[in-house]
Design a protein around this motif. Structure first.
Motif, PDB file in Angstrom:
ATOM      1  N   SER A 236      42.004  44.244  32.100  1.00  0.00           N
ATOM      2  CA  SER A 236      41.483  45.505  31.850  1.00  0.00           C
ATOM      3  C   SER A 236      40.038  45.788  32.878  1.00  0.00           C
ATOM      4  O   SER A 236      39.685  46.867  33.042  1.00  0.00           O
ATOM      5  N   GLU A 237      39.852  44.313  33.352  1.00  0.00           N
ATOM      6  CA  GLU A 237      38.609  44.669  34.160  1.00  0.00           C
ATOM      7  C   GLU A 237      38.827  45.243  35.301  1.00  0.00           C
ATOM      8  O   GLU A 237      40.084  45.191  36.126  1.00  0.00           O
ATOM      9  N   LYS A 238      37.926  45.704  36.006  1.00  0.00           N
ATOM     10  CA  LYS A 238      38.000  46.544  37.485  1.00  0.00           C
ATOM     11  C   LYS A 238      37.556  45.450  38.405  1.00  0.00           C
ATOM     12  O   LYS A 238      36.497  44.967  38.414  1.00  0.00           O
ATOM     13  N   GLY A 239      38.565  45.465  39.532  1.00  0.00           N
ATOM     14  CA  GLY A 239      38.186  44.380  40.506  1.00  0.00           C
ATOM     15  C   GLY A 239      37.437  45.058  41.777  1.00  0.00           C
ATOM     16  O   GLY A 239      37.159  46.062  41.497  1.00  0.00           O
ATOM     17  N   SER A 240      36.974  44.181  42.448  1.00  0.00           N
ATOM     18  CA  SER A 240      35.944  44.590  43.847  1.00  0.00           C
ATOM     19  C   SER A 240      36.376  43.782  44.907  1.00  0.00           C
ATOM     20  O   SER A 240      36.661  42.289  44.783  1.00  0.00           O
ATOM     21  N   LEU A 241      36.271  44.121  46.179  1.00  0.00           N
ATOM     22  CA  LEU A 241      36.466  43.307  47.350  1.00  0.00           C
ATOM     23  C   LEU A 241      35.345  42.213  47.454  1.00  0.00           C
ATOM     24  O   LEU A 241      35.526  40.990  48.158  1.00  0.00           O
ATOM     25  N   GLU A 242      34.300  42.156  46.787  1.00  0.00           N
ATOM     26  CA  GLU A 242      33.163  41.235  46.931  1.00  0.00           C
ATOM     27  C   GLU A 242      33.676  40.020  46.265  1.00  0.00           C
ATOM     28  O   GLU A 242      32.837  39.010  46.079  1.00  0.00           O
ATOM     29  N   ASN A 243      34.784  40.067  45.310  1.00  0.00           N
ATOM     30  CA  ASN A 243      35.107  38.829  44.803  1.00  0.00           C
ATOM     31  C   ASN A 243      36.108  38.049  45.565  1.00  0.00           C
ATOM     32  O   ASN A 243      36.378  37.082  44.957  1.00  0.00           O
ATOM     33  N   TYR A 244      36.425  38.391  46.628  1.00  0.00           N
ATOM     34  CA  TYR A 244      37.204  37.514  47.472  1.00  0.00           C
ATOM     35  C   TYR A 244      36.627  37.564  48.853  1.00  0.00           C
ATOM     36  O   TYR A 244      36.354  38.468  49.753  1.00  0.00           O
ATOM     37  N   LYS A 245      36.484  36.245  49.318  1.00  0.00           N
ATOM     38  CA  LYS A 245      35.792  36.096  50.605  1.00  0.00           C
ATOM     39  C   LYS A 245      36.725  34.899  51.293  1.00  0.00           C
ATOM     40  O   LYS A 245      36.902  33.814  50.856  1.00  0.00           O
ATOM     41  N   PRO A 246      37.763  35.159  52.148  1.00  0.00           N
ATOM     42  CA  PRO A 246      38.837  34.125  52.845  1.00  0.00           C
ATOM     43  C   PRO A 246      37.927  33.239  53.643  1.00  0.00           C
ATOM     44  O   PRO A 246      36.729  33.437  54.116  1.00  0.00           O
ATOM     45  N   LEU A 247      38.193  31.877  53.700  1.00  0.00           N
ATOM     46  CA  LEU A 247      37.604  30.712  54.349  1.00  0.00           C
ATOM     47  C   LEU A 247      37.762  31.159  55.985  1.00  0.00           C
ATOM     48  O   LEU A 247      38.656  31.764  56.035  1.00  0.00           O
ATOM     49  N   GLU A 248      36.845  30.862  56.577  1.00  0.00           N
ATOM     50  CA  GLU A 248      36.984  30.501  58.201  1.00  0.00           C
ATOM     51  C   GLU A 248      38.160  29.749  58.514  1.00  0.00           C
ATOM     52  O   GLU A 248      38.394  28.654  57.861  1.00  0.00           O
ATOM     53  N   GLU A 249      38.884  29.995  59.439  1.00  0.00           N
ATOM     54  CA  GLU A 249      40.171  29.060  59.737  1.00  0.00           C
ATOM     55  C   GLU A 249      39.671  27.636  60.028  1.00  0.00           C
ATOM     56  O   GLU A 249      40.496  26.748  59.474  1.00  0.00           O
TER      57      GLU A 249
END
Length: 546
Positions: free
Chosen positions: A257-270
Motif C-alpha cells: 500500500s506504500e507509495k513508491g518514489s524514483l529516489e528509492n532506485y539508483k542503478p549502479l554505474e556500468e
C-alpha cells in the motif's frame, strides 16, 4: 499486504542447506509482521541445477525438502510462503518435470504454478528439462488475489525483443484472472545493463495494469553465472517502493500500500557493476567449491594486476599468492611493477625465474628443431613453463590458479594453450581489454593500488625482444568494437565493414575468432558479464567451414 522479499544465495544441489536457509527466513518475516514471504526461482535446488534434474534421487531429495517446508509452515500460521522448486509433472508425455512456484500456508501446498515460458537462448536451456505450465492460476490470500509468475514469464513484452519469442503473455493472463498483486520469482543472471532493463520491464507491467509488482531474484554466483539480486517492489504507478542492494543477500519487508518514489532506485554505474559482479563470482566459486587460496601469475601487466585486485577483494589478501616468473625477454620493470602491486595489495609474493628452465628446453629440443628458425614455438614454451610452475604450486599447496587472459585475447587466440590458459577459473575472460583499463581506473579511484607504470605501459607478452601486442593485433580500440559486433551482436563481415572498419582488419579478426574455437573449448570456466560470453551460451562448431 506486507511482503518479505528474501534475496538469498542458494547453493546448487544443497537441498538440505537451502531448506534451512528458507526456514530461517520465516522467523524474520514473522517478526516483521509479514503476511507473505517470497524467495527465488528453483530456490530449493539452487539455480541452475542442470543435469541434476535428470537424477531421480535428486528430485526425491527436493520432495523431502518441500515436505520440511510444509511442516515448518504450520508454526507460522499467519505467513504465506512462495518459493521455487523442480517438481514431477506426473504426465505420461513430455520431459516429466516442472519449474514450479509453490504457495504454502498452514501446513498445506495451496498452489503449484509451473513456469509457462521456458527460455532456450544464450545460457538458458530449460526446455531440455521442463515442460511448460498446462494452466495459469491465481490464488486468493488475505483479501488479495496473488498472481505468481516465474522469471521469463514476465519478459513476454514485444518492446524487449527484436523478434517475439512467445505467443503467450502470462502476466496478461494473471491480470485477466483477477490478480491484484503480481509476484515474479526469478533466477535472472547479471549482464552489463540488464538491471535497468529489468526495472523498466517491471515498470511497464505496473503502469499498464495498475497493479503492484513484487520481483524476487536470486543473488550469488554458480559456476560462470553471476546473479545480482536487485529484487524490488514496485507500486501500481510504476514507482519503486524498495529495491534491494545488488550482489549481496538482503531480506526486506515492504507494504504494497506504500507509495513508491524514483529516489528509492539508483542503478549502479556500468564499471562498478562489472567489478562487483567479478568479485562475487570469484568469492562464491571459492566458497562453494571449497577452495581457500589463489595463486596468480603476475606479469607486470594490467590483466594480471586486475585479477589480483579482484581476488584480494573476494577472498582476502592473506589468501592470495602472486608469482612473477621473469624470463629471458622480461623487462626489469615487469618484476618491479609486480612487486609494487603485491606490496600495495599486501599479498604474498614470489619471484621464480624461468630462464634456466627455458634454456634446458631449447637444449633438449635442439636436435629436433635443427634447421628451423625460432618462432612462436619458443614463445609458447615460455608461457607453458610458467603455466606448469603455477600448476605445481596449485598441486602442492591446494591453491586455485586464476588465469588472467581477457576477452579480446581469448577471442582471437592471443594466448597459449596449456600455458597462460592453465588454471581453474578465468576471472576476466569475458572482459574486453578496453574495459580492463576502465576497471583499473575504478580500482584506483581512492588510492593508487595498480601502479601507474602498469597502466601506462604498452601491452606486451614479453616472449621475444621488443614485443608488443599491437605488433600482432589491431589496436584494442579497434579490435574490441569489431569483436562486440561479431560475438555479441552476431553481425556479418559486411555489416561490420559498413560500420566504418577496414575490410582487411575485419576479415583478420573474424578469421582469428573462428579458427581459435578449439582453444576456447579447452579454456577454464570463465565468469560471464556480457550478453554473449565464451561458455554455456555460445555453441559454435570447430570442425566446420563458414
Amino acid at each position: 499486504m506486507r511482503i518479505t522479499l528474501a534475496q538469498l544465495n542458494p547453493v546448487v544441489g544443497d537441498v538440505e542447506g537451502n531448506v534451512e536457509r528458507l526456514i530461517n527466513v520465516l522467523k524474520k518475516a514473522q517478526d516483521a509482521d509479514a503476511d507473505l514471504v517470497v524467495l527465488s526461482e528453483l530456490f530449493i535446488s539452487g539455480y541452475p541445477p542442470q543435469d541434476l534434474l535428470e537424477r531421480k534421487w535428486f528430485i526425491r531429495n527436493v520432495e523431502k525438502g518441500i515436505e520440511e517446508v510444509v511442516k515448518a509452515s504450520s508454526f507460522f500460521p499467519d505467513l504465506g510462503i512462495i518459493f521455487g522448486a523442480p517438481l514431477y509433472s506426473y504426465k505420461d508425455t513430455g520431459r516429466g518435470l516442472y519449474n514450479a512456484a509453490l504457495f504454502i500456508h498452514r501446513g498445506l501446498i495451496n498452489l503449484i504454478q509451473p513456469k509457462s515460458l521456458l527460455p532456450t537462448y544464450d545460457v538458458f536451456d530449460e526446455a531440455r528439462y521442463f515442460d511448460p505450465a498446462p494452466e495459469i492460476k491465481t490464488i486468493p490470500f488475505k483479501g488479495e488475489v496473488i498472481g505468481i509468475s516465474i522469471c521469463e514469464d514476465a519478459w513476454s513484452l514485444p518492446e524487449l525483443w527484436q523478434r517475439q519469442f512467445y505467443n503467450l503473455d502470462p502476466i496478461n493472463i494473471l491480470v485477466h484472472k483477477g490478480a491484484t498483486i503480481l509476484i515474479n520469482i526469478s533466477a535472472s543472471p547479471f549482464t552489463i545493463g540488464k538491471e535497468e532493463v529489468r526495472f523498466k520491464m517491471i515498470q511497464n507491467h505496473t503502469k499498464k495494469y495498475k497493479i503492484p509488482f513484487i520481483f524476487v531474484n536470486q543473488v550469488g554466483a554458480n559456476d560462470e553465472l553471476i546473479f545480482d539480486g536487485r529484487s524490488m517492489a514496485i507500486d501500481r504507478e510504476g514507482m519503486p517502493i524498495d529495491v534491494l542492494p545488488p550482489f549481496e543477500e538482503s531480506i526486506k519487508t515492504i507494504d504494497t500500500s506504500e507509495k513508491g518514489s524514483l529516489e528509492n532506485y539508483k542503478p549502479l554505474e556500468e564499471i562498478e557493476s562489472v567489478y562487483k559482479a567479478l568479485v562475487l563470482g570469484v568469492r562464491d566459486y571459492f566458497k562453494k567449491c571449497g577452495f581457500k587460496k589463489a595463486v596468480i601469475g603476475l606479469s607486470g601487466g594490467i590483466d594480471s594486476s586486475m585479477v589480483a585486485c579482484i581476488a584480494v577483494e573476494a577472498i582476502g589478501k592473506e589468501n592470495v599468492l602472486g608469482v612473477t616468473m621473469p624470463g629471458p625477454f622480461s623487462s626489469k620493470g615487469s618484476v618491479e611493477d609486480s612487486k609494487e602491486l603485491a606490496e600495495n595489495l599486501g599479498i604474498e609474493f614470489k619471484i621464480i625465474p624461468i630462464s634456466e628452465v627455458y634454456e634446458s628446453y631449447l637444449k633438449t629440443l635442439k636436435d629436433s628443431f635443427l634447421g628451423r628458425e625460432a618462432d612462436t614455438t619458443e614463445e609458447n614454451i615460455q608461457a607453458r613453463i610458467r603455466g606448469n610452475i603455477l600448476m605445481a604450486l596449485s598441486n602442492k599447496f591446494g591453491y586455485l590458479v586464476l588465469t588472467t587472459g581477457n576477452k579480446s585475447e581469448l577471442a582471437v587466440g592471443y594466448c597459449t594453450l596449456y600455458g597462460d590458459m592453465s588454471g581453474g577459473l578465468a576471472v576476466i575472460s569475458d572482459v574486453p581489454k578496453t574495459m580492463v583499463y576502465k576497471l583499473a581506473e575504478y580500482i584506483n579511484r581512492i588510492r593508487k593500488i595498480i601502479p601507474e607504470a602498469i597502466i601506462k605501459k604498452p601491452p606486451s607478452a614479453e616472449l621475444k625482444p621488443n614485443q608488443l601486442d599491437q605488433d600482432t593485433l589491431p589496436p584494442y580500440e579497434v579490435l574490441d568494437p569489431i569483436l562486440y559486433y561479431y560475438i555479441e551482436e552476431g553481425f556479418s563481415k559486411e555489416e561490420i565493414i559498413d560500420k566504418g572498419y577496414k575490410s582487411e582488419v575485419v576479415e583478420w579478426v573474424l578469421n582469428a575468432v573462428n579458427r581459435n574455437e578449439y582453444k576456447r573449448r579447452q579454456a577454464p570456466l570463465g565468469l560471464k558479464v556480457t550478453t554473449k560470453a565464451f561458455g554455456l551460451g555460445r555453441r559454435m562448431p570447430i570442425a566446420a567451414k563458414f
